[in-house]
Write a protein that holds these residues in place. Structure first.
Motif, PDB file in Angstrom:
ATOM      1  N   VAL A   1     -19.442  31.090  64.003  1.00 53.18           N
ATOM      2  CA  VAL A   1     -19.127  32.669  63.959  1.00 53.18           C
ATOM      3  C   VAL A   1     -20.161  33.445  63.870  1.00 53.18           C
ATOM      4  O   VAL A   1     -21.163  33.164  62.759  1.00 53.18           O
ATOM      5  CB  VAL A   1     -17.965  32.657  62.721  1.00 53.18           C
ATOM      6  CG1 VAL A   1     -17.543  34.254  62.885  1.00 53.18           C
ATOM      7  CG2 VAL A   1     -16.700  32.116  63.015  1.00 53.18           C
ATOM      8  N   MET A   2     -20.572  34.261  64.862  1.00 51.41           N
ATOM      9  CA  MET A   2     -21.564  35.168  64.423  1.00 51.41           C
ATOM     10  C   MET A   2     -21.111  36.661  63.913  1.00 51.41           C
ATOM     11  O   MET A   2     -19.977  36.903  64.077  1.00 51.41           O
ATOM     12  CB  MET A   2     -22.082  35.522  65.765  1.00 51.41           C
ATOM     13  CG  MET A   2     -22.744  34.294  66.686  1.00 51.41           C
ATOM     14  SD  MET A   2     -24.089  33.438  65.782  1.00 51.41           S
ATOM     15  CE  MET A   2     -25.343  34.737  66.244  1.00 51.41           C
ATOM     16  N   SER A   3     -21.987  37.010  62.958  1.00 49.70           N
ATOM     17  CA  SER A   3     -21.763  38.348  62.203  1.00 49.70           C
ATOM     18  C   SER A   3     -22.933  39.195  62.397  1.00 49.70           C
ATOM     19  O   SER A   3     -24.030  38.805  62.482  1.00 49.70           O
ATOM     20  CB  SER A   3     -21.100  38.250  61.096  1.00 49.70           C
ATOM     21  OG  SER A   3     -21.926  37.588  60.038  1.00 49.70           O
ATOM     22  N   ARG A   4     -22.913  40.391  61.893  1.00 50.49           N
ATOM     23  CA  ARG A   4     -23.971  41.190  62.143  1.00 50.49           C
ATOM     24  C   ARG A   4     -24.481  41.134  60.497  1.00 50.49           C
ATOM     25  O   ARG A   4     -23.936  41.340  59.807  1.00 50.49           O
ATOM     26  CB  ARG A   4     -23.518  42.823  62.277  1.00 50.49           C
ATOM     27  CG  ARG A   4     -24.556  43.811  62.048  1.00 50.49           C
ATOM     28  CD  ARG A   4     -24.362  45.186  62.680  1.00 50.49           C
ATOM     29  NE  ARG A   4     -24.627  45.105  63.992  1.00 50.49           N
ATOM     30  CZ  ARG A   4     -24.328  45.988  65.022  1.00 50.49           C
ATOM     31  NH1 ARG A   4     -23.964  47.143  64.477  1.00 50.49           N
ATOM     32  NH2 ARG A   4     -24.689  45.836  66.174  1.00 50.49           N
ATOM     33  N   THR A   5     -25.846  41.077  60.611  1.00 54.04           N
ATOM     34  CA  THR A   5     -26.494  40.968  59.185  1.00 54.04           C
ATOM     35  C   THR A   5     -26.309  42.222  58.393  1.00 54.04           C
ATOM     36  O   THR A   5     -26.585  43.601  59.040  1.00 54.04           O
ATOM     37  CB  THR A   5     -28.096  40.505  59.497  1.00 54.04           C
ATOM     38  OG1 THR A   5     -28.539  41.308  60.192  1.00 54.04           O
ATOM     39  CG2 THR A   5     -28.022  38.986  60.138  1.00 54.04           C
ATOM     40  N   ASP A   6     -26.513  42.058  57.147  1.00 50.58           N
ATOM     41  CA  ASP A   6     -26.488  43.251  56.254  1.00 50.58           C
ATOM     42  C   ASP A   6     -27.926  43.552  55.936  1.00 50.58           C
ATOM     43  O   ASP A   6     -28.447  43.161  55.045  1.00 50.58           O
ATOM     44  CB  ASP A   6     -25.733  43.071  55.129  1.00 50.58           C
ATOM     45  CG  ASP A   6     -25.305  44.287  53.908  1.00 50.58           C
ATOM     46  OD1 ASP A   6     -26.047  45.397  54.349  1.00 50.58           O
ATOM     47  OD2 ASP A   6     -24.658  44.250  53.221  1.00 50.58           O
TER      48      ASP A   6
END
Length: 75
Positions: A27-32
């Motif tokens: 799962v890919m997510s946008r980094t904070d």
């Protein structure tokens, strides 16, 4: 070749089951970016890392949006 590039590209094909077994779903997510900046500032000894992190991220986002993509900026 499952996904050949070229003029006759017909779209993606499904991987065979024996190849699928070699991989697991990711799962890919946008980094904070603000959190990463805060942690870096905190680890370097800054006390107001939340405020500074927010301001640094804002500055670099504005620079990326407003400045042209010239090599002499060095971003």
């Amino acid at each position: 070749m499952l996904n050949p590039a070229g003029k006759s590209y017909g779209g993606r094909q499904q991987l065979p089951d024996n190849v699928k077994q070699l991989f697991r779903p990711v799962v890919m997510s946008r980094t904070d970016i603000e959190l990463i900046t805060e942690v870096i500032l905190y680890s370097d000894g800054f006390k107001d890392e939340e405020i500074l992190g927010r301001k640094l991220v804002t500055i670099f986002n504005l620079a990326r949006e407003l400045l042209t993509a010239q090599q002499h900026y060095g971003w």
